[in-house]
Design a protein around this motif. Structure first.
Motif, PDB file in Angstrom:
ATOM      1  N   CYS A   1       0.822  -1.216   0.000  1.00 27.62           N
ATOM      2  CA  CYS A   1       0.000   0.000   0.000  1.00 27.62           C
ATOM      3  C   CYS A   1       0.854   1.262   0.000  1.00 27.62           C
TER       4      CYS A   1
ATOM      5  N   HIS B   1      -1.670   3.104  -2.453  1.00 28.50           N
ATOM      6  CA  HIS B   1      -3.063   2.691  -2.463  1.00 28.50           C
ATOM      7  C   HIS B   1      -3.951   3.883  -2.098  1.00 28.50           C
TER       8      HIS B   1
ATOM      9  N   CYS C   1      -5.970   4.774   1.458  1.00 27.07           N
ATOM     10  CA  CYS C   1      -5.592   3.743   2.418  1.00 27.07           C
ATOM     11  C   CYS C   1      -4.642   4.375   3.422  1.00 27.07           C
TER      12      CYS C   1
ATOM     13  N   TRP D   1      -4.154  -5.487  -3.122  1.00 23.18           N
ATOM     14  CA  TRP D   1      -3.413  -4.634  -2.193  1.00 23.18           C
ATOM     15  C   TRP D   1      -3.104  -5.404  -0.922  1.00 23.18           C
TER      16      TRP D   1
ATOM     17  N   CYS E   1      -3.392  -4.589   2.001  1.00 20.67           N
ATOM     18  CA  CYS E   1      -4.430  -4.502   3.039  1.00 20.67           C
ATOM     19  C   CYS E   1      -5.644  -5.385   2.717  1.00 20.67           C
TER      20      CYS E   1
HETATM   21 ZN    ZN Z   1      -4.166  -0.440   1.287  1.00 19.97          ZN
END
Ligand code: ZN
Length: 146
Positions: free
Chosen positions: A65, A70, A73, A115, A117
């Protein structure tokens, strides 16, 4: 504000594109357990995708990320110091990623970006993977006895 020598910088870039990161391995395990077969890190494709499904002409990138910024995020927040250096560097990463996706699409490949996350929700991630890839090709039962 780029204080790194070209040497140091390329070392840093090399680390950034480290292979077999923990998120990559987690995604590969998920796919493999579901019966998908794939190749990894095909160097002949733009951006050297992390996971490649040649017959389906599909690739998956697993992006950190922070390094790949990202959108929206919190793991992507920029460092508070040396901001000029970081925003330039990270913007270049984002531009490079976009160029790779564009090239792949021109060559007839579909790409999915996973991603880091996304791994917090493995079942949600798994549904996205199956949506993107279609069902795994399971061998007919008779082949198992051969
Ligand atoms: Zn992320």
């Amino acid at each position: 504000m780029d204080h790194l020598t070209p040497d140091k910088r390329s070392q840093q870039m090399a680390r950034m594109k480290a292979v077999n990161t923990a998120p990559e391995i987690a995604v590969r395990k998920l796919l493999h357990a579901a019966g998908y077969r794939y190749r990894i890190h095909r160097r002949d494709l733009p951006g050297k995708p992390d996971i490649v499904f040649s017959a389906r002409q599909k690739v998956i990138f697993i992006h950190g990320c922070f390094w790949h910024q990202h959108a929206d995020c919190r793991r992507a927040s920029k460092p508070k110091s040396n901001t000029g250096y970081w925003s330039q560097k990270l913007r270049r990463n984002v531009e490079r990623d976009a160029a790779h996706l564009q090239k792949l699409s021109e060559l007839g490949w579909q790409a999915l970006v996973v991603w880091e996350c996304d791994l917090k929700d493995p079942s949600g991630l798994f549904s996205s993977l199956v949506n993107f890839l279609g069902p795994p090709l399971l061998r007919p039962r008779k082949n198992l006895r051969n």
